[in-house]
Design a protein around this motif. Sequence first.
Motif, PDB file in Angstrom:
ATOM      1  N   ARG A 104       0.840  -1.203   0.000  1.00 49.87           N
ATOM      2  CA  ARG A 104       0.000   0.000   0.000  1.00 49.87           C
ATOM      3  C   ARG A 104       0.875   1.253   0.000  1.00 49.87           C
ATOM      4  NH1 ARG A 104      -5.240  -1.269   1.401  1.00 49.87           N
ATOM      5  NH2 ARG A 104      -5.516  -3.389   2.109  1.00 49.87           N
ATOM      6  N   ALA A 105       2.187   1.066  -0.180  1.00 53.67           N
ATOM      7  CA  ALA A 105       3.131   2.185  -0.101  1.00 53.67           C
ATOM      8  C   ALA A 105       2.917   3.162  -1.257  1.00 53.67           C
ATOM      9  CB  ALA A 105       4.561   1.655  -0.124  1.00 53.67           C
ATOM     10  N   ASN A 106       2.790   4.446  -0.908  1.00 60.22           N
ATOM     11  CA  ASN A 106       2.574   5.471  -1.931  1.00 60.22           C
ATOM     12  C   ASN A 106       3.671   5.468  -2.990  1.00 60.22           C
ATOM     13  OD1 ASN A 106       0.138   6.384  -0.949  1.00 60.22           O
ATOM     14  ND2 ASN A 106       1.061   7.992   0.304  1.00 60.22           N
ATOM     15  N   GLU A 107       4.928   5.198  -2.563  1.00 58.74           N
ATOM     16  CA  GLU A 107       6.012   5.220  -3.556  1.00 58.74           C
ATOM     17  C   GLU A 107       5.882   4.062  -4.554  1.00 58.74           C
ATOM     18  OE1 GLU A 107       7.939   3.560   0.304  1.00 58.74           O
ATOM     19  OE2 GLU A 107       6.544   5.174  -0.216  1.00 58.74           O
ATOM     20  N   ASP A 108       5.367   2.909  -4.103  1.00 56.29           N
ATOM     21  CA  ASP A 108       5.143   1.792  -5.037  1.00 56.29           C
ATOM     22  C   ASP A 108       4.031   2.129  -6.019  1.00 56.29           C
ATOM     23  OD1 ASP A 108       7.129   0.229  -3.948  1.00 56.29           O
ATOM     24  OD2 ASP A 108       5.775  -0.963  -2.691  1.00 56.29           O
ATOM     25  N   ILE A 109       2.993   2.765  -5.518  1.00 54.26           N
ATOM     26  CA  ILE A 109       1.870   3.159  -6.382  1.00 54.26           C
ATOM     27  C   ILE A 109       2.361   4.170  -7.419  1.00 54.26           C
ATOM     28  CG2 ILE A 109      -0.386   4.290  -6.449  1.00 54.26           C
ATOM     29  CD1 ILE A 109      -0.776   3.189  -3.509  1.00 54.26           C
ATOM     30  N   ALA A 110       3.037   5.215  -6.953  1.00 58.57           N
ATOM     31  CA  ALA A 110       3.532   6.259  -7.862  1.00 58.57           C
ATOM     32  C   ALA A 110       4.500   5.668  -8.882  1.00 58.57           C
ATOM     33  CB  ALA A 110       4.228   7.365  -7.056  1.00 58.57           C
ATOM     34  N   ARG A 111       5.433   4.830  -8.419  1.00 57.03           N
ATOM     35  CA  ARG A 111       6.427   4.235  -9.323  1.00 57.03           C
ATOM     36  C   ARG A 111       5.755   3.347 -10.372  1.00 57.03           C
ATOM     37  NH1 ARG A 111      10.591   4.670 -12.160  1.00 57.03           N
ATOM     38  NH2 ARG A 111      11.996   2.923 -12.285  1.00 57.03           N
ATOM     39  N   SER A 112       4.745   2.575  -9.977  1.00 57.24           N
ATOM     40  CA  SER A 112       4.051   1.704 -10.928  1.00 57.24           C
ATOM     41  C   SER A 112       3.415   2.521 -12.051  1.00 57.24           C
ATOM     42  CB  SER A 112       2.983   0.872 -10.218  1.00 57.24           C
ATOM     43  OG  SER A 112       3.604  -0.036  -9.329  1.00 57.24           O
ATOM     44  N   TYR A 113       2.779   3.617 -11.690  1.00 58.53           N
ATOM     45  CA  TYR A 113       2.163   4.467 -12.724  1.00 58.53           C
ATOM     46  C   TYR A 113       3.217   5.181 -13.571  1.00 58.53           C
ATOM     47  CZ  TYR A 113      -2.551   3.512 -11.065  1.00 58.53           C
ATOM     48  OH  TYR A 113      -3.737   2.896 -10.727  1.00 58.53           O
ATOM     49  N   GLU A 114       4.334   5.574 -12.946  1.00 61.63           N
ATOM     50  CA  GLU A 114       5.436   6.171 -13.725  1.00 61.63           C
ATOM     51  C   GLU A 114       5.938   5.189 -14.778  1.00 61.63           C
ATOM     52  OE1 GLU A 114       8.597   7.356 -11.070  1.00 61.63           O
ATOM     53  OE2 GLU A 114       7.270   8.802 -10.077  1.00 61.63           O
ATOM     54  N   LEU A 115       5.914   3.895 -14.440  1.00 60.85           N
ATOM     55  CA  LEU A 115       6.361   2.852 -15.368  1.00 60.85           C
ATOM     56  C   LEU A 115       5.233   2.402 -16.298  1.00 60.85           C
ATOM     57  CD1 LEU A 115       8.548   0.759 -12.896  1.00 60.85           C
ATOM     58  CD2 LEU A 115       9.363   2.205 -14.771  1.00 60.85           C
ATOM     59  N   HIS A 116       4.138   3.146 -16.293  1.00 56.95           N
ATOM     60  CA  HIS A 116       3.011   2.934 -17.211  1.00 56.95           C
ATOM     61  C   HIS A 116       2.139   1.718 -16.907  1.00 56.95           C
ATOM     62  CE1 HIS A 116       4.683   6.235 -19.471  1.00 56.95           C
ATOM     63  NE2 HIS A 116       5.827   5.602 -19.532  1.00 56.95           N
ATOM     64  N   ALA A 117       2.006   1.373 -15.617  1.00 54.40           N
ATOM     65  CA  ALA A 117       1.007   0.361 -15.256  1.00 54.40           C
ATOM     66  C   ALA A 117      -0.359   0.947 -15.611  1.00 54.40           C
ATOM     67  CB  ALA A 117       1.061   0.064 -13.763  1.00 54.40           C
ATOM     68  N   ASN A 118      -1.303   0.088 -16.003  1.00 58.21           N
ATOM     69  CA  ASN A 118      -2.637   0.562 -16.364  1.00 58.21           C
ATOM     70  C   ASN A 118      -3.548   0.691 -15.154  1.00 58.21           C
ATOM     71  OD1 ASN A 118      -1.420  -1.015 -18.776  1.00 58.21           O
ATOM     72  ND2 ASN A 118      -2.888   0.408 -19.653  1.00 58.21           N
ATOM     73  N   ALA A 119      -3.234  -0.037 -14.090  1.00 56.66           N
ATOM     74  CA  ALA A 119      -4.002   0.073 -12.854  1.00 56.66           C
ATOM     75  C   ALA A 119      -3.179  -0.521 -11.718  1.00 56.66           C
ATOM     76  CB  ALA A 119      -5.338  -0.663 -12.974  1.00 56.66           C
ATOM     77  N   TYR A 120      -3.515  -0.122 -10.493  1.00 51.70           N
ATOM     78  CA  TYR A 120      -2.820  -0.605  -9.311  1.00 51.70           C
ATOM     79  C   TYR A 120      -3.883  -1.068  -8.323  1.00 51.70           C
ATOM     80  CZ  TYR A 120       0.716  -0.690  -5.573  1.00 51.70           C
ATOM     81  OH  TYR A 120       1.586  -1.074  -4.592  1.00 51.70           O
ATOM     82  N   LEU A 121      -3.875  -2.356  -8.012  1.00 52.69           N
ATOM     83  CA  LEU A 121      -4.830  -2.911  -7.058  1.00 52.69           C
ATOM     84  C   LEU A 121      -4.071  -3.465  -5.861  1.00 52.69           C
ATOM     85  CD1 LEU A 121      -7.115  -5.034  -9.444  1.00 52.69           C
ATOM     86  CD2 LEU A 121      -7.575  -2.758  -8.551  1.00 52.69           C
ATOM     87  N   THR A 122      -4.545  -3.130  -4.666  1.00 51.32           N
ATOM     88  CA  THR A 122      -3.950  -3.697  -3.457  1.00 51.32           C
ATOM     89  C   THR A 122      -4.728  -4.952  -3.098  1.00 51.32           C
ATOM     90  OG1 THR A 122      -3.355  -1.484  -2.736  1.00 51.32           O
ATOM     91  CG2 THR A 122      -3.287  -3.204  -1.086  1.00 51.32           C
ATOM     92  N   LYS A 123      -4.003  -6.042  -2.872  1.00 50.18           N
ATOM     93  CA  LYS A 123      -4.651  -7.311  -2.523  1.00 50.18           C
ATOM     94  C   LYS A 123      -5.288  -7.211  -1.151  1.00 50.18           C
ATOM     95  CE  LYS A 123      -0.948 -10.100  -4.514  1.00 50.18           C
ATOM     96  NZ  LYS A 123       0.181 -10.938  -4.133  1.00 50.18           N
ATOM     97  N   PRO A 124      -6.579  -7.489  -1.058  1.00 48.81           N
ATOM     98  CA  PRO A 124      -7.188  -7.559   0.274  1.00 48.81           C
ATOM     99  C   PRO A 124      -6.652  -8.784   1.015  1.00 48.81           C
ATOM    100  CG  PRO A 124      -8.862  -7.377  -1.458  1.00 48.81           C
ATOM    101  CD  PRO A 124      -7.549  -7.663  -2.124  1.00 48.81           C
TER     102      PRO A 124
END
Length: 153
Positions: A104-124
Motif C-alpha cells: 500500500r506504499a505510496n512510492e510503489d503506487i507512484a512508481r508503478s504508474y510512472e512505469l506505465h502500469a494501467n491500474a494498481y490494485l492492493t490485494k485484500p
Amino acid sequence: MSESRHNQPEPAQILLVEDNPGDVRLTEEAFKQGRIENDLHVVSDGTEALEFLKQRGEFVDAPRPDLILLDLNLPRTDGEEVLEELKNDPELRSIPVIVLTSSRANEDIARSYELHANAYLTKPVDPDEFIETVRAFEKFWFSVVRLPPEVES
C-alpha cells in the motif's frame, strides 16, 4: 480472425505473475467463478514472466497475453523491472498491466504508474474480498474496456 472474435469470443489470455501459491489459488478461484471465459497462465517470478512474454525457453509456444496481472514483490526479477522492460518493448508495451500487490506504499503506487502500469490494485487480506476484487477487475477489463488488438510485427 477479427470476424470470428465477435461471433465466438475467444478466451481471454491472462498472464498472472505471482509467487505466492495461496494468492494464485485465490485468483484461479475468482476467475473460475467469473462469467468470462479465460485462459490463466501462471509464472512465479519476473524472469519467467519475461521469458513467457518474449516466448523464450520453455515458453516458446506461449500465447500473447491480453492482460497481465503483476505482483511487485517477486524473486529474481522484481515486478518493477518486469514492468519497465515490458513498457520499453514496442511489441509488448500495448498489453495492459494491472499491478496486483500487497503493498500500500505510496512510492510503489507512484512508481508503478510512472512505469506505465494501467491500474494498481492492493490485494485484500481477506480471501473473500480478494476473490471479489479479482472478479470486479475481471468484469471491468473484459466486459467494459476494449483491449488493444495484437500488433502485427
